[in-house]
Design a protein around this motif. Structure first.
Motif, mmCIF file in Angstrom:
data_model
loop_
_atom_site.group_PDB
_atom_site.id
_atom_site.type_symbol
_atom_site.label_atom_id
_atom_site.label_comp_id
_atom_site.label_asym_id
_atom_site.label_seq_id
_atom_site.Cartn_x
_atom_site.Cartn_y
_atom_site.Cartn_z
ATOM 1 N N CYS A 115 0.838 -1.212 0.000
ATOM 2 C CA CYS A 115 0.000 0.000 0.000
ATOM 3 C C CYS A 115 0.867 1.255 0.000
ATOM 4 O O CYS A 115 0.522 2.252 -0.647
ATOM 5 C CB CYS A 115 -0.958 -0.004 1.184
ATOM 6 N N GLY A 116 1.997 1.214 0.700
ATOM 7 C CA GLY A 116 2.926 2.336 0.674
ATOM 8 C C GLY A 116 3.473 2.582 -0.727
ATOM 9 O O GLY A 116 3.577 3.734 -1.175
ATOM 10 N N ALA A 117 3.804 1.507 -1.435
ATOM 11 C CA ALA A 117 4.309 1.644 -2.810
ATOM 12 C C ALA A 117 3.239 2.236 -3.725
ATOM 13 O O ALA A 117 3.533 3.122 -4.546
ATOM 14 C CB ALA A 117 4.777 0.286 -3.331
ATOM 15 N N ILE A 118 2.006 1.774 -3.585
ATOM 16 C CA ILE A 118 0.903 2.303 -4.389
ATOM 17 C C ILE A 118 0.709 3.786 -4.100
ATOM 18 O O ILE A 118 0.568 4.603 -5.005
ATOM 19 C CB ILE A 118 -0.403 1.520 -4.127
ATOM 20 N N ARG A 119 0.737 4.140 -2.825
ATOM 21 C CA ARG A 119 0.536 5.530 -2.429
ATOM 22 C C ARG A 119 1.620 6.434 -3.019
ATOM 23 O O ARG A 119 1.353 7.506 -3.540
ATOM 24 C CB ARG A 119 0.539 5.626 -0.906
ATOM 25 N N LEU A 120 2.869 5.988 -2.952
ATOM 26 C CA LEU A 120 3.970 6.796 -3.492
ATOM 27 C C LEU A 120 3.892 6.897 -5.014
ATOM 28 O O LEU A 120 4.159 7.954 -5.589
ATOM 29 C CB LEU A 120 5.313 6.217 -3.056
ATOM 30 N N ALA A 121 3.528 5.810 -5.675
ATOM 31 C CA ALA A 121 3.394 5.848 -7.136
ATOM 32 C C ALA A 121 2.283 6.817 -7.544
ATOM 33 O O ALA A 121 2.462 7.606 -8.476
ATOM 34 C CB ALA A 121 3.110 4.448 -7.673
ATOM 35 N N LYS A 122 1.157 6.775 -6.839
ATOM 36 C CA LYS A 122 0.063 7.717 -7.133
ATOM 37 C C LYS A 122 0.520 9.152 -6.908
ATOM 38 O O LYS A 122 0.208 10.038 -7.695
ATOM 39 C CB LYS A 122 -1.155 7.431 -6.242
ATOM 40 N N PHE A 123 1.263 9.380 -5.821
ATOM 41 C CA PHE A 123 1.755 10.720 -5.521
ATOM 42 C C PHE A 123 2.634 11.239 -6.658
ATOM 43 O O PHE A 123 2.544 12.401 -7.041
ATOM 44 C CB PHE A 123 2.546 10.720 -4.205
ATOM 45 N N ASN A 124 3.479 10.371 -7.189
ATOM 46 C CA ASN A 124 4.418 10.801 -8.230
ATOM 47 C C ASN A 124 3.755 11.128 -9.559
ATOM 48 O O ASN A 124 4.333 11.842 -10.364
ATOM 49 C CB ASN A 124 5.501 9.743 -8.436
ATOM 50 N N ILE A 125 2.561 10.631 -9.796
ATOM 51 C CA ILE A 125 1.900 10.900 -11.078
ATOM 52 C C ILE A 125 0.703 11.837 -10.952
ATOM 53 O O ILE A 125 0.011 12.084 -11.928
ATOM 54 C CB ILE A 125 1.466 9.584 -11.775
ATOM 55 N N THR A 126 0.485 12.376 -9.752
ATOM 56 C CA THR A 126 -0.683 13.218 -9.500
ATOM 57 C C THR A 126 -0.250 14.634 -9.156
ATOM 58 O O THR A 126 0.715 14.828 -8.421
ATOM 59 C CB THR A 126 -1.504 12.652 -8.316
ATOM 60 N N MET A 160 -1.938 -5.988 14.458
ATOM 61 C CA MET A 160 -2.346 -6.452 13.122
ATOM 62 C C MET A 160 -3.419 -5.534 12.562
ATOM 63 O O MET A 160 -3.347 -5.117 11.400
ATOM 64 C CB MET A 160 -2.830 -7.903 13.156
ATOM 65 N N ILE A 161 -4.399 -5.220 13.366
ATOM 66 C CA ILE A 161 -5.497 -4.355 12.917
ATOM 67 C C ILE A 161 -4.967 -2.969 12.548
ATOM 68 O O ILE A 161 -5.300 -2.438 11.484
ATOM 69 C CB ILE A 161 -6.593 -4.266 14.007
ATOM 70 N N ASN A 162 -4.132 -2.389 13.405
ATOM 71 C CA ASN A 162 -3.591 -1.055 13.129
ATOM 72 C C ASN A 162 -2.695 -1.042 11.892
ATOM 73 O O ASN A 162 -2.709 -0.073 11.134
ATOM 74 C CB ASN A 162 -2.841 -0.515 14.339
ATOM 75 N N THR A 163 -1.929 -2.095 11.690
ATOM 76 C CA THR A 163 -1.084 -2.180 10.494
ATOM 77 C C THR A 163 -1.961 -2.171 9.241
ATOM 78 O O THR A 163 -1.674 -1.453 8.283
ATOM 79 C CB THR A 163 -0.211 -3.449 10.539
ATOM 80 N N LEU A 164 -3.034 -2.917 9.273
ATOM 81 C CA LEU A 164 -3.958 -2.972 8.140
ATOM 82 C C LEU A 164 -4.676 -1.636 7.934
ATOM 83 O O LEU A 164 -4.805 -1.161 6.803
ATOM 84 C CB LEU A 164 -4.967 -4.104 8.343
ATOM 85 N N ILE A 165 -5.113 -1.018 9.024
ATOM 86 C CA ILE A 165 -5.797 0.280 8.921
ATOM 87 C C ILE A 165 -4.866 1.324 8.307
ATOM 88 O O ILE A 165 -5.252 2.058 7.386
ATOM 89 C CB ILE A 165 -6.322 0.741 10.299
ATOM 90 N N LEU A 166 -3.629 1.400 8.793
ATOM 91 C CA LEU A 166 -2.668 2.361 8.249
ATOM 92 C C LEU A 166 -2.399 2.098 6.776
ATOM 93 O O LEU A 166 -2.291 3.029 5.969
ATOM 94 C CB LEU A 166 -1.359 2.327 9.047
ATOM 95 N N ALA A 167 -2.304 0.819 6.409
ATOM 96 C CA ALA A 167 -2.065 0.457 5.006
ATOM 97 C C ALA A 167 -3.193 0.988 4.128
ATOM 98 O O ALA A 167 -2.946 1.631 3.100
ATOM 99 C CB ALA A 167 -1.942 -1.058 4.867
ATOM 100 N N PHE A 168 -4.418 0.750 4.521
ATOM 101 C CA PHE A 168 -5.548 1.179 3.701
ATOM 102 C C PHE A 168 -5.763 2.692 3.741
ATOM 103 O O PHE A 168 -6.234 3.269 2.764
ATOM 104 C CB PHE A 168 -6.811 0.403 4.048
#
Length: 179
Positions: A115-126, A160-168
């Motif tokens: 999710c971090g990689a997706i977020r950074l990729a979106k940031f770079n093209i937006t 586990m829950i917090n890791t998933l929440i932060l990811a999303f």
């Protein structure tokens, strides 16, 4: 005259690289955090991620102040953030607590990285125009890192829950005003 002009050009080039040097320090600190996490020196890894956050904050401010922003700098910053605030915190939280869940714990740590990689990729093209979309990886990674201080006080499943929440939250569509 030629020598002064050449000296001025060299000065401008060096000035333009100061922010990139700070970005590379961020990346290096993230790499140290990973290496120390692997050696199970979690407190030291936490310290390296924290200092990486300081350099991440400085690199953008310096680039703007020196008017030396560049496409290279933007890409380098995202790659550094992936290491320092994606991989390093996910590995740290996995080593601190998520390993107890076996495959599920590893899977949640990897979901955070993806999710971090997706977020950074979106940031770079937006074009953000003063806003981030989703929780910035720096914030998510720092929260995940700080959570490792609470391992002795909070039930394991909460991590586990917090890791998933932060990811999303990183890939969610909500807007966050840039600071």
């Amino acid at each position: 005259m030629f020598l002064l002009q050449r000296l001025d050009n060299t000065k401008k080039k060096l000035k333009g690289q100061i922010a990139n040097v700070l970005t590379l320090l961020n990346l290096s600190l993230g790499a140290f955090a990973i290496l120390y996490t692997i050696q199970n020196q979690l407190q030291l890894a936490l310290l390296f991620i924290t200092i990486a956050a300081v350099f991440d904050r400085l690199d953008g401010a310096v680039a703007r102040k020196l008017n030396s922003t560049s496409e290279l700098g933007k890409q380098l910053d995202s790659l550094s953030d992936m290491i320092s605030f994606g991989v390093a915190p996910a590995l740290l939280i996995h080593q601190a607590i998520l390993f107890e869940f076996g495959f599920a714990g590893a899977f949640f740590a990897i979901v955070f990285i993806v999710c971090g990689a997706i977020r950074l990729a979106k940031f770079n093209i937006t074009e953000a125009n003063g806003f981030f979309y989703g929780l910035p990886i720096t914030a998510a990674g720092c929260i995940l890192t700080i959570m490792t201080l609470l391992v002795a006080y909070i039930p394991e499943y909460v991590f586990m829950i917090n890791t998933l929440i932060l990811a999303f939250l990183m890939i969610s569509p909500f807007k966050v005003k840039k600071m």
